[in-house]
Design a protein around this motif. Structure first.
Motif, PDB file in Angstrom:
ATOM      1  N   LEU A 123       6.178   9.551   5.188  1.00  0.00           N
ATOM      2  CA  LEU A 123       6.922   9.694   6.443  1.00  0.00           C
ATOM      3  C   LEU A 123       7.760   8.464   6.796  1.00  0.00           C
ATOM      4  O   LEU A 123       8.825   8.586   7.401  1.00  0.00           O
ATOM      5  CB  LEU A 123       5.953   9.960   7.613  1.00  0.00           C
ATOM      6  N   CYS A 124       7.242   7.284   6.438  1.00  0.00           N
ATOM      7  CA  CYS A 124       7.885   6.068   6.943  1.00  0.00           C
ATOM      8  C   CYS A 124       7.472   4.837   6.158  1.00  0.00           C
ATOM      9  O   CYS A 124       6.638   4.919   5.254  1.00  0.00           O
ATOM     10  CB  CYS A 124       7.511   5.864   8.418  1.00  0.00           C
ATOM     11  N   ILE A 125       8.077   3.710   6.529  1.00  0.00           N
ATOM     12  CA  ILE A 125       7.629   2.401   6.046  1.00  0.00           C
ATOM     13  C   ILE A 125       7.057   1.662   7.253  1.00  0.00           C
ATOM     14  O   ILE A 125       7.666   1.641   8.331  1.00  0.00           O
ATOM     15  CB  ILE A 125       8.805   1.585   5.470  1.00  0.00           C
ATOM     16  N   MET A 126       5.878   1.063   7.069  1.00  0.00           N
ATOM     17  CA  MET A 126       5.328   0.189   8.099  1.00  0.00           C
ATOM     18  C   MET A 126       5.283  -1.220   7.518  1.00  0.00           C
ATOM     19  O   MET A 126       5.004  -1.401   6.339  1.00  0.00           O
ATOM     20  CB  MET A 126       3.917   0.612   8.491  1.00  0.00           C
ATOM     21  N   THR A 127       5.548  -2.199   8.358  1.00  0.00           N
ATOM     22  CA  THR A 127       5.374  -3.583   7.923  1.00  0.00           C
ATOM     23  C   THR A 127       4.440  -4.287   8.898  1.00  0.00           C
ATOM     24  O   THR A 127       4.292  -3.883  10.059  1.00  0.00           O
ATOM     25  CB  THR A 127       6.719  -4.336   7.840  1.00  0.00           C
ATOM     26  N   SER A 128       3.816  -5.322   8.390  1.00  0.00           N
ATOM     27  CA  SER A 128       2.833  -6.043   9.183  1.00  0.00           C
ATOM     28  C   SER A 128       3.551  -6.955  10.182  1.00  0.00           C
ATOM     29  O   SER A 128       4.378  -7.778   9.785  1.00  0.00           O
ATOM     30  CB  SER A 128       1.945  -6.847   8.230  1.00  0.00           C
ATOM     31  N   ILE A 161       0.857  -1.192   0.000  1.00  0.00           N
ATOM     32  CA  ILE A 161       0.000   0.000   0.000  1.00  0.00           C
ATOM     33  C   ILE A 161       0.887   1.233   0.000  1.00  0.00           C
ATOM     34  O   ILE A 161       1.892   1.285   0.722  1.00  0.00           O
ATOM     35  CB  ILE A 161      -0.929   0.012   1.238  1.00  0.00           C
ATOM     36  N   VAL A 162       0.533   2.203  -0.824  1.00  0.00           N
ATOM     37  CA  VAL A 162       1.234   3.487  -0.796  1.00  0.00           C
ATOM     38  C   VAL A 162       0.191   4.586  -0.616  1.00  0.00           C
ATOM     39  O   VAL A 162      -0.803   4.631  -1.334  1.00  0.00           O
ATOM     40  CB  VAL A 162       2.104   3.704  -2.068  1.00  0.00           C
ATOM     41  N   MET A 163       0.383   5.442   0.386  1.00  0.00           N
ATOM     42  CA  MET A 163      -0.512   6.592   0.580  1.00  0.00           C
ATOM     43  C   MET A 163       0.133   7.631   1.486  1.00  0.00           C
ATOM     44  O   MET A 163       0.979   7.313   2.319  1.00  0.00           O
ATOM     45  CB  MET A 163      -1.881   6.157   1.123  1.00  0.00           C
ATOM     46  N   ARG A 164      -0.272   8.889   1.267  1.00  0.00           N
ATOM     47  CA  ARG A 164       0.226   9.977   2.108  1.00  0.00           C
ATOM     48  C   ARG A 164      -0.317   9.817   3.524  1.00  0.00           C
ATOM     49  O   ARG A 164      -1.465   9.449   3.709  1.00  0.00           O
ATOM     50  CB  ARG A 164      -0.212  11.324   1.535  1.00  0.00           C
ATOM     51  N   GLN A 165       0.526  10.091   4.494  1.00  0.00           N
ATOM     52  CA  GLN A 165       0.151   9.834   5.881  1.00  0.00           C
ATOM     53  C   GLN A 165      -0.503  11.061   6.510  1.00  0.00           C
ATOM     54  O   GLN A 165       0.048  12.166   6.474  1.00  0.00           O
ATOM     55  CB  GLN A 165       1.395   9.437   6.687  1.00  0.00           C
ATOM     56  N   SER A 166      -1.695  10.860   7.088  1.00  0.00           N
ATOM     57  CA  SER A 166      -2.388  11.936   7.805  1.00  0.00           C
ATOM     58  C   SER A 166      -3.379  11.286   8.761  1.00  0.00           C
ATOM     59  O   SER A 166      -3.753  10.125   8.580  1.00  0.00           O
ATOM     60  CB  SER A 166      -3.158  12.829   6.830  1.00  0.00           C
ATOM     61  N   GLN A 172       6.374  13.204  14.525  1.00  0.00           N
ATOM     62  CA  GLN A 172       5.585  13.522  13.316  1.00  0.00           C
ATOM     63  C   GLN A 172       4.719  12.341  12.905  1.00  0.00           C
ATOM     64  O   GLN A 172       3.575  12.510  12.481  1.00  0.00           O
ATOM     65  CB  GLN A 172       6.512  13.892  12.156  1.00  0.00           C
ATOM     66  N   ILE A 173       5.277  11.155  13.015  1.00  0.00           N
ATOM     67  CA  ILE A 173       4.524   9.953  12.639  1.00  0.00           C
ATOM     68  C   ILE A 173       3.352   9.752  13.597  1.00  0.00           C
ATOM     69  O   ILE A 173       2.222   9.496  13.167  1.00  0.00           O
ATOM     70  CB  ILE A 173       5.458   8.721  12.613  1.00  0.00           C
ATOM     71  N   VAL A 174       3.597   9.924  14.895  1.00  0.00           N
ATOM     72  CA  VAL A 174       2.528   9.792  15.892  1.00  0.00           C
ATOM     73  C   VAL A 174       1.420  10.809  15.620  1.00  0.00           C
ATOM     74  O   VAL A 174       0.230  10.479  15.634  1.00  0.00           O
ATOM     75  CB  VAL A 174       3.096   9.978  17.323  1.00  0.00           C
TER      76      VAL A 174
END
Lengths: 281, 273
Positions: B198-203, B153-158, B223-225
């Motif tokens: 902002l980052c990469i998240m993995t499951s 998944i790719v999307m802007r973080q907000s 910023q991520i929080v």
């Protein structure tokens, strides 16, 4: 047995108020000129069936032609919202629009089943998807051999299928090239059909042995409308007018500017206006 | 809403948006067969093909198999996709043989709303029967999410997009956690990686929840929080995402410039009349 007529005669002959109508073409070969003709003839209470409603159904919905929409993705591709569709769903303008919503896989399977003369389509889908809870047409069936639970949806067998193709030959056979979507299935599954084409040729030339062709005895009415897929495109004739799709976002956002555009380009226009799009290529 | 103006995320030589696309592209492998969503996924998938993964097979739901567009398509069925494809099949064949048939290794999706388990909403904001905002809907995604080998998944973080609870489950991620996919009879891996600006998240292999495993250069954990609607977890050994290379940036900018030039104005000027 196919018959060559004017587009206005074809719509007049096969489409009545209240019909279930599938105007197909997956981003490519969308029968826009035919959509305009339906608006001009003022059809009402239609059930509109189409995987991607796109601008063609945004226009019909905004003009109040549809009571019901069966679809699987209702956006302006690559641009954003279909504003007339949203206005109908969110605010009942100009009239309320009932929706039956599916996934692409469901509709593609449903068209396939329609062409195959089956009452329903079976596929591995909708697992964990909430649409299955809000659309009562989505049901499940247990495989009699493996006991796997599979999704099923009613087949699509429209009263009228409307599609656009590159060519018809003199006999009335119809040739599709490029992204062929579900057009063949939509026509074979429907009771009646209208095909608009870019041109009529004596014989198809240069086609391979596996060309996608609907024989004349499977097609209803054929009307020659060069440019009739604009602002979508006809592979080999003209390209997709991506700028128009962006422009539509502005025009359709506002009810008055939408109606003004339809008045000028649809109500006071005709199929012949599409020829310049073909010529512009 | 986003907590900081976009400008603060802009490095001297690349933007946050470019960082996201480059990071997303890197996730794809040379031998992947990728079912490509339109927009950001399409940008990332084509960048991968033009850089480290020339053997990557791209498939769009319009029926184009092995397509190699020189400009990014505006729609899922632009002519460019068909003209540069190995072959083009009908839409029923695409969904039946190729997707349902289990031929696709990666489905690359975007989303309007996502939750910590990678469940995706692209249908409505608010109630389904009385929506505040009617979104386009699922399209191919509900079956892409369950039939592809895994999902990126790719999307802007907000906070608006990364929410604690999505309004509608258009496409299944990991449901309410580990074991849900299996209970529904789904045998594929589901969402494994999420790439944002902002980052990469993995499951997480145990809980299936998205965990931050790599933070982009110049981005802080705060910023991520601030831009995540759930209580976001960080891996014990969070890495810094490598900056875009000159070659990656050049390929991405060329691709975007070609695309911009190709899609500029209505061909017939009808709007201006």
């Amino acid at each position: 047995m196919s018959e060559f007529v004017l587009l206005s005669e074809a719509v007049e002959a096969v489409m009545s108020d209240g019909d279930a109508v599938a105007m197909e073409g997956f981003t490519h070969l969308i029968p826009h000129a035919a959509g305009h003709e339906v608006i001009r003839q003022g059809r009402r209470d239609l059930t509109l069936i189409r995987m991607t409603p796109d601008i063609i159904y945004d226009q019909l919905i905004g003009m109040g032609c549809a009571a019901r929409l069966v679809f699987s993705w209702g956006g302006n591709p690559g641009v954003g919202s279909l504003h007339r569709f949203r206005d109908a769903v969110e605010r009942d303008w100009p009239i309320p629009l009932e929706i039956e919503e599916h996934s692409h896989a469901a509709m593609a399977n449903a068209y396939d089943a329609g062409a195959a003369g089956l009452p329903f389509a079976v596929f591995r889908g909708y697992r964990g998807a909430e649409l299955a809870q809000v659309n009562p047409a989505i049901k499940s069936i247990t495989c009699p051999y493996t006991e796997e639970k599979l999704a099923c949806v009613p087949s699509i067998r429209a009263d009228v299928a409307v599609v656009h193709a590159q060519k018809a030959n003199a006999r009335g056979d119809v040739l599709f090239e490029g992204i062929v979507g579900v057009q063949k299935e939509a026509v074979l599954g429907a009771k009646r059909s209208i095909v608009t084409v870019e041109e009529i040729v004596d014989e198809f030339e240069g086609t391979g042995p596996n060309a996608v062709i609907l024989p004349h005895w499977t097609v209803g009415y054929i009307a020659v409308v060069p440019g009739g897929a604009h602002p979508s495109y006809a592979h080999g004739y003209y390209t997709r007018d991506n700028g128009f799709y962006k422009m539509w976002d502005e025009v359709s956002r506002d009810r008055d500017s939408f109606r003004a555009w339809i008045k000028q380009h649809v109500l006071e226009g005709g199929p012949q206006d599409f020829a310049r799009h073909a010529a512009a290529a | 809403m986003r907590q900081r103006p976009e400008g603060e995320r802009t490095m001297s030589d690349y933007s946050a948006q470019e960082m996201m696309s480059v990071t997303a592209a890197r996730a794809l492998r040379n031998d992947d067969v990728c079912f490509v969503g339109i927009g950001l996924p399409s940008e990332a998938a084509n960048l991968a093909r033009l850089t480290h993964a020339p053997g990557l097979t791209l498939i769009y739901e319009s029926g184009t198999l092995g397509t190699q567009p020189s400009v990014l398509p505006l729609s899922i069925g632009d002519g460019e996709l068909c003209e540069t494809a190995l072959t083009t099949v009908s839409v029923p064949e695409m969904f039946r043989y190729w997707l349902q048939g289990g031929r696709i290794t990666v489905g690359f999706l975007g989303a309007a709303q996502i939750d910590r388990f990678g469940n995706i909403n692209t249908t409505v904001v608010g109630e389904y029967g009385d929506p505040k905002v009617r979104l386009p809907g699922g399209g191919g995604a509900p079956e892409i999410a369950t039939s592809c080998g895994e999902i990126f998944i790719v999307m802007r973080q907000s906070k608006r997009g990364f929410v604690d609870k999505i309004d509608f489950v258009t496409s299944l991620g990991h449901g309410t956690g580990a074991g849900d996919r299996e209970r529904l009879g789904v045998t594929t891996r589901g969402p494994t990686r999420l790439m944002s600006d902002l980052c990469i998240m993995t499951s997480d292999p145990e809980t299936k929840e998205f965990v931050v495993t790599s933070i982009h250069p110049g981005i802080t954990a705060e910023q991520i929080v601030e831009n995540t609607g759930w209580t976001v977890r960080f891996a014990l050994d969070v890495e810094e995402t490598p900056r875009p290379t000159k070659a990656e940036l050049a390929a991405l900018r060329d691709l975007k410039a070609r695309t911009e030039a190709a899609h500029r104005v209505p061909q017939t000027g009808e709007a201006a009349e």
